[in-house]
Design an enzyme around this catalytic site. Structure first.
Site, short mmCIF file in Angstrom:
data_model
loop_
_atom_site.label_atom_id
_atom_site.label_comp_id
_atom_site.label_asym_id
_atom_site.label_seq_id
_atom_site.Cartn_x
_atom_site.Cartn_y
_atom_site.Cartn_z
N LYS A 131 0.75 -1.24 0.20
CA LYS A 131 0.30 0.13 -0.37
C LYS A 131 0.95 0.96 0.12
O LYS A 131 0.77 2.52 -1.34
CB LYS A 131 -1.03 0.43 0.96
N ASP A 149 -6.39 0.61 0.79
CA ASP A 149 -6.59 1.43 2.12
C ASP A 149 -7.82 0.60 2.37
O ASP A 149 -8.19 -0.27 2.34
CB ASP A 149 -6.63 2.52 2.19
#
Length: 264
Positions: A131, A149
């Site tokens: 991420k 996320d």
């Protein structure tokens, strides 16, 4: 007689997903990374700090942080206690300090103090997962990436884009639906929508531009007047002036300098 369940074809899903993205692009033409940064190192550090806290909080402490530690070399030489105090407001500050000291030392030792522009190098740094790596690649280097996320994962499921819950599997499944060049902006727009409209507990379905295309429409507040009251940030009732300034291209730093609070 049982109702027939409509089965969506692969091409049908792709067309619906891309239409949803076009509507999000129209709704959020000002969508950007919400972390303040001037270079790849600042974005990397800010993204690591953003875990388990808000971008607004991270942005409130990074000016002092980067004034004291402007690059990887300076941060690698930081006194642990001093660094902890600077980042304490972001939470989990001891673990984050460990990550920042580790990643900055690795940048100096392995990459000449520069942030690498390859995912395989970034994920080897302390505190950096896919991420964070995709945030840095997409926003600092222009390398397309999908940032999964909690908001993106939630909405990808609600939108019916994928049934996967593992972030890496979500990233790959959603990536198949869109052109690679769109991945970074798709990430921004979906996250914007998740923070402002499609909330975890009670989404504002009655004020959602995607309602007619979303299989989860109706799970939240459907009455438009009530749904409007659930909107956050610049979409919240009474913040029309802020919204217009964002539509006109004002940066987040300019808005804060004018006295606009950018929290929910």
């Amino acid at each position: 007689m049982a109702a027939k369940v409509k089965v969506e074809t692969e091409i049908g899903l792709k067309r619906r997903a891309r239409k949803m993205h076009r509507l999000l692009a129209e709704a959020y033409p000002y969508a950007v990374a919400e972390l303040d940064f001037e270079n790849p190192f600042e974005l990397l550090v800010a993204t690591v700090l953003s875990a388990q806290t808000t971008d607004v909080r991270v942005n409130s402490i990074t000016p002092r942080l980067f004034a004291r530690y402007p690059d990887a070399l300076a941060m690698s030489q930081a006194e642990r206690g001093a660094l902890e105090e600077l980042i304490r407001p972001t939470g989990f500050f001891r673990a984050k300090t460990e990550s920042l000291l580790g990643l900055s030392a690795a940048l100096v030792e392995r990459h000449g103090g520069q942030v690498p522009a390859r995912l395989e190098d970034l994920v080897k740094l302390a505190g950096v997962g896919r991420k964070t790596a995709n945030v840095v690649l997409g926003n600092a280097f222009g390398v397309p990436g999908i940032t999964v996320d909690t908001h993106f994962g939630r909405l990808a499921n609600r939108f019916g884009w994928t049934g996967e819950t593992d972030p890496v599997k979500v990233e790959h499944a959603v990536g198949e639906l869109f052109e690679k060049r769109d991945w970074t902006m798709l990430s921004h727009r979906v996250v914007f929508h998740g923070r402002r409209v499609c909330h975890a507990r009670k989404p504002a379905c009655g004020a959602c531009v995607l309602a007619t295309l979303c299989p989860s429409s109706g799970m939240g507040e459907e009455i438009p007047a009530k749904a409007q009251k659930l909107l956050k940030y610049e979409l919240a009732p009474g913040r029309e002036e802020l919204l217009q300034k964002m539509l006109d291209g004002a940066t987040r730093r300019e808005l804060r300098a004018e006295g606009y609070g950018l929290d929910a």
